[in-house]
Structure formats: structure tokens, C-alpha cells
Scaffold this motif. Structure first.
Motif, PDB file in Angstrom:
ATOM      1  N   SER A  91       0.851  -1.191   0.000  1.00  0.00           N
ATOM      2  CA  SER A  91       0.000   0.000   0.000  1.00  0.00           C
ATOM      3  C   SER A  91       0.885   1.240   0.000  1.00  0.00           C
ATOM      4  CB  SER A  91      -0.878   0.025   1.246  1.00  0.00           C
ATOM      5  OG  SER A  91      -1.563  -1.180   1.387  1.00  0.00           O
ATOM      6  N   TYR A  92       2.185   1.032  -0.092  1.00  0.00           N
ATOM      7  CA  TYR A  92       3.154   2.136  -0.045  1.00  0.00           C
ATOM      8  C   TYR A  92       4.012   2.148  -1.307  1.00  0.00           C
ATOM      9  CZ  TYR A  92       1.593   2.617   4.697  1.00  0.00           C
ATOM     10  OH  TYR A  92       0.801   2.812   5.781  1.00  0.00           O
ATOM     11  N   PRO A  93       3.378   2.365  -2.478  1.00  0.00           N
ATOM     12  CA  PRO A  93       4.141   2.294  -3.730  1.00  0.00           C
ATOM     13  C   PRO A  93       5.260   3.336  -3.817  1.00  0.00           C
ATOM     14  CG  PRO A  93       1.939   3.183  -4.100  1.00  0.00           C
ATOM     15  CD  PRO A  93       1.952   2.654  -2.703  1.00  0.00           C
ATOM     16  N   PHE A  94       5.006   4.539  -3.310  1.00  0.00           N
ATOM     17  CA  PHE A  94       6.008   5.602  -3.429  1.00  0.00           C
ATOM     18  C   PHE A  94       7.279   5.251  -2.641  1.00  0.00           C
ATOM     19  CE2 PHE A  94       7.931   9.561  -1.820  1.00  0.00           C
ATOM     20  CZ  PHE A  94       8.235  10.186  -3.024  1.00  0.00           C
ATOM     21  N   LEU A  95       7.098   4.869  -1.365  1.00  0.00           N
ATOM     22  CA  LEU A  95       8.264   4.562  -0.530  1.00  0.00           C
ATOM     23  C   LEU A  95       8.965   3.291  -0.997  1.00  0.00           C
ATOM     24  CD1 LEU A  95       6.875   5.524   2.997  1.00  0.00           C
ATOM     25  CD2 LEU A  95       8.585   6.742   1.653  1.00  0.00           C
ATOM     26  N   THR A  96       8.176   2.323  -1.467  1.00  0.00           N
ATOM     27  CA  THR A  96       8.771   1.074  -1.946  1.00  0.00           C
ATOM     28  C   THR A  96       9.631   1.344  -3.185  1.00  0.00           C
ATOM     29  OG1 THR A  96       6.820  -0.108  -1.152  1.00  0.00           O
ATOM     30  CG2 THR A  96       8.266  -1.311  -2.629  1.00  0.00           C
ATOM     31  N   GLU A 109      13.897  -6.608   4.963  1.00  0.00           N
ATOM     32  CA  GLU A 109      14.462  -5.254   4.848  1.00  0.00           C
ATOM     33  C   GLU A 109      13.540  -4.290   5.585  1.00  0.00           C
ATOM     34  OE1 GLU A 109      17.275  -4.606   3.216  1.00  0.00           O
ATOM     35  OE2 GLU A 109      17.490  -6.433   2.007  1.00  0.00           O
ATOM     36  N   THR A 110      14.110  -3.307   6.261  1.00  0.00           N
ATOM     37  CA  THR A 110      13.299  -2.246   6.871  1.00  0.00           C
ATOM     38  C   THR A 110      13.551  -0.944   6.119  1.00  0.00           C
ATOM     39  OG1 THR A 110      13.308  -3.326   9.014  1.00  0.00           O
ATOM     40  CG2 THR A 110      12.799  -0.988   8.989  1.00  0.00           C
ATOM     41  N   ILE A 111      12.479  -0.363   5.635  1.00  0.00           N
ATOM     42  CA  ILE A 111      12.581   0.859   4.831  1.00  0.00           C
ATOM     43  C   ILE A 111      12.511   2.101   5.697  1.00  0.00           C
ATOM     44  CG2 ILE A 111      11.323   2.234   3.127  1.00  0.00           C
ATOM     45  CD1 ILE A 111      10.665  -0.163   1.608  1.00  0.00           C
ATOM     46  N   LEU A 112      11.705   2.021   6.759  1.00  0.00           N
ATOM     47  CA  LEU A 112      11.410   3.233   7.529  1.00  0.00           C
ATOM     48  C   LEU A 112      10.934   2.868   8.934  1.00  0.00           C
ATOM     49  CD1 LEU A 112      10.547   6.405   7.098  1.00  0.00           C
ATOM     50  CD2 LEU A 112       8.268   5.455   6.870  1.00  0.00           C
ATOM     51  N   TYR A 113      11.435   3.582   9.941  1.00  0.00           N
ATOM     52  CA  TYR A 113      10.868   3.489  11.288  1.00  0.00           C
ATOM     53  C   TYR A 113       9.914   4.657  11.449  1.00  0.00           C
ATOM     54  CZ  TYR A 113      14.123  -0.179  12.427  1.00  0.00           C
ATOM     55  OH  TYR A 113      14.787  -1.372  12.447  1.00  0.00           O
ATOM     56  N   SER A 114       8.721   4.377  11.956  1.00  0.00           N
ATOM     57  CA  SER A 114       7.676   5.403  11.961  1.00  0.00           C
ATOM     58  C   SER A 114       7.032   5.571  13.331  1.00  0.00           C
ATOM     59  CB  SER A 114       6.609   5.001  10.941  1.00  0.00           C
ATOM     60  OG  SER A 114       5.537   5.901  10.949  1.00  0.00           O
ATOM     61  N   GLN A 115       6.543   6.766  13.583  1.00  0.00           N
ATOM     62  CA  GLN A 115       5.710   7.035  14.754  1.00  0.00           C
ATOM     63  C   GLN A 115       4.727   8.141  14.365  1.00  0.00           C
ATOM     64  OE1 GLN A 115       7.552   9.640  17.930  1.00  0.00           O
ATOM     65  NE2 GLN A 115       9.441   9.024  16.930  1.00  0.00           N
TER      66      GLN A 115
END
Ligand code: ATP
Ligand code: ZN
Length: 283
Positions: free
Chosen positions: A116-121, A172-178
Motif C-alpha cells: 500500500s506504499y508504492p512511493f516509498l517502496t 528489509e526495513t525501509i522506515l521506522y515510523s511514529q
């Protein structure tokens, strides 16, 4: 008057409402409402789908919003991140079938990734010079490999139990989020003042969460050593106990040094240690 957008329902709704409450802002629960007004603060609250919040803030329909960094970066709108809020923590990760061979990111070359995250992927793959096919799907991404729709997924993970129960492993981890507070870029003077008032309260709440109030009894001959371990806001409070030769010491400890300090205090002779949560903390 400041207009705040928060998630209508879902993982961020309750914590967003709780934060407002802890900031002393009284709003009625908007489960069935689109909009409500705080009774004691110049704030209107809109209840929206989290995905729509960056757009509404960019357009100025809302002035500020509470949303996950994952959504902020995926939507890539012209908004600024004002403050990290410390809840809604998760990570955006790539996962493959547990049995699949995976040595490094190049294992994804030519593969199909559901997300659901095409841009970040896409951004992550490009940065790593991997070309893969991205399939955008809006929900239940984790079942895509199992039903043969994709070879991998890129989705939000917190505990990892959803991945596990779908036979997937995180690679793989792309991003840590809060969750963060975002805002547009053109506040009027009075909006800026209201925002600063709100931030002052948010800081006090955040600071309190990261600290504990500690009360303990110390033998007077160990007092200096014990006080040396406790910074307090200025310096610890020391009061004589009714029992001769003992004092009560009060101080503030931060969450990350807490266990280590408590052990050392005990070893130094402190007794009857009480630890109490702090509601607000203003330095
Ligand atoms: P909406 O109906 O508002 O679009 P949604 O289904 O997109 O809701 P939720 O699942 O409620 O969204 O998640 C909202 C946010 O909570 C995510 O964008 C993310 O920032 C955060 N979050 C924290 N942990 C997780 C997790 N394990 N899975 C999904 N989101 C998480
Ligand atoms: Zn959403």
C-alpha cells in the motif's frame, strides 16, 4: 482558531484523543461526527481517514494533523513535521515467504512486491538499484504471497506476529515510523500563538511520560552518595524523617536511566523506594 485533523477510527484515534485530553483540551468523542469543537481551547477537531490528512493539511482545510510518518512520507505532500509524538510506532518493511532464499536485496530483482506504499517502496528499490514490479493493493497486503499475487510484500510491522502467521519473514526495513504532528506552512500570527500554546502542553506531557518521581529513605551517612546519583529537576529534595539518622529524598529520574539507577540506589543503602508516574512536567 486552529483546525486539527486526527484519524476517525483506527490505531491512532485513541492515542490522539488521549493526547488532547492530557493537554487539558476538552472535546467530545467524535465517533459518529466529522467535526467537533474544543470547549476550552481555540481548536476545531476533524475526524478523517489517516491517508487523507496530509492532503487536507496541504490544502489548508486543516491547519495541523496527527498522522503516522509512514503516511506523511508516502503521500509526499507539502507539509512540515512539527513534532514527533511517541505513539503509533511501527516500521515499514519488506517481507518474503519464509522458505524463500534471501541473501541480500538483489534477491528482489524482477520479483513482484505487493504494497500500500508504492512511493516509498519504489524509492527504496531505486536507491538500491533493484528493479521489481510493484503491485499497489489497499488492504490485507500480508496475504498476497500466500495466494500467489506477489513474491514479496512491503507493509507496516509492529510485533511481527501478522507476518509470522502468514508464513512470511521480514528481510528489509525501509522506515521506522511514529505518529507526528504535521502542519501547513502559512500560519497567521494568532494561529502560530495557538500552536505554540498547544506545543507547550505537548512537551510537558511528553516530558512527564519520560520521567518518574522517586521517593526513598536514606541513612544520613549515605546521603551524599545517594544524592549524587539523583539529579532531580534542580537538585533533589531532602527532608528529615521522624526516625533519627534518616532522611527522605525526592527526585525525578528519566525512563532510560531508571532501572540502572534504582539498583545502584539500593546498593548504596536506600530503602522504601517509591516510584510514581508524573502527569505533567514543565521545566
Ligand atoms: P484509515 O481507515 O484511517 O485509513 P488504516 O487502516 O489506514 O485506517 P490503521 O491500521 O488504523 O490505518 O493504522 C493507522 C496508522 O497506525 C498507520 O499508518 C501507522 O502509522 C500506525 N501503526 C502502528 N502500528 C501499526 C501496525 N502494526 N500496522 C499498521 N499500522 C500501524
Ligand atoms: Zn489509512
Amino acid at each position: 482558531m486552529l483546525k486539527l485533523a486526527i484519524q476517525k477510527s483506527g490505531r491512532l484515534h485513541e492515542d490522539s484523543m488521549k493526547l488532547l485530553k492530557e493537554c487539558g483540551i476538552a472535546i467530545s468523542n467524535g465517533a459518529n461526527k466529522l467535526k467537533t469543537e474544543a470547549s476550552n481551547f481555540p481548536l476545531h477537531v476533524f475526524f478523517l481517514r489517516d491517508d487523507d490528512i496530509p492532503q487536507y493539511v496541504e490544502d489548508g482545510v486543516a491547519d495541523i494533523g496527527i498522522v503516522g510518518e509512514n503516511v506523511v512520507f508516502e503521500k509526499n505532500k507539502s507539509v512540515r513535521v512539527i513534532e514527533q509524538l511517541g505513539f503509533g510506532t511501527c516500521r515499514l518493511s519488506i517481507a518474503v515467504m519464509r522458505g524463500a532464499e534471501y541473501n541480500n536485496i538483489h534477491a528482489l530483482e524482477g520479483k513482484r512486491i505487493a504494497t500500500s506504499y508504492p512511493f516509498l517502496t519504489r524509492q527504496f528499490l531505486e536507491k538500491n538499484e533493484v528493479s521489481a514490479e510493484i503491485h499497489e493493493i489497499s488492504g490485507s497486503v500480508e496475504i498476497a504471497p500466500g495466494i500467489g499475487l506477489s513474491d514479496a510484500i512491503c507493509d507496516l510491522v509492529s510485533s511481527g506476529s501478522t507476518l509470522l502467521s502468514n508464513g512470511l519473514k521480514e528481510v528489509e526495513t525501509i522506515l521506522y515510523s511514529q505518529a507526528v504532528l504535521i502542519g501547513h506552512r502559512q500560519f497567521s500570527k494568532s494561529q502560530q500563538e495557538t500552536l505554540e500554546k498547544l506545543l507547550f502542553r505537548v512537551h510537558a506531557v511528553k516530558k512527564a511520560k519520560n520521567n518518574k518521581y522517586v521517593l526513598l529513605n536514606a541513612p544520613n551517612d549515605k546521603l551524599q552518595e545517594i544524592i549524587g546519583m539523583l539529579p532531580g529537576m534542580k537538585s533533589p529534595t531532602v527532608l528529615p524523617l521522624a526516625e533519627e539518622g534518616w532522611s527522605s529524598v525526592h527526585s525525578v529520574l528519566s525512563e532510560d536511566e531508571f532501572w540502572d539507577k534504582i539498583e545502584r540506589l539500593k546498593a548504596a543503602g536506600a530503602q522504601g523506594i517509591l516510584v510514581v508516574p508524573i502527569e505533567k512536567m514543565v521545566m
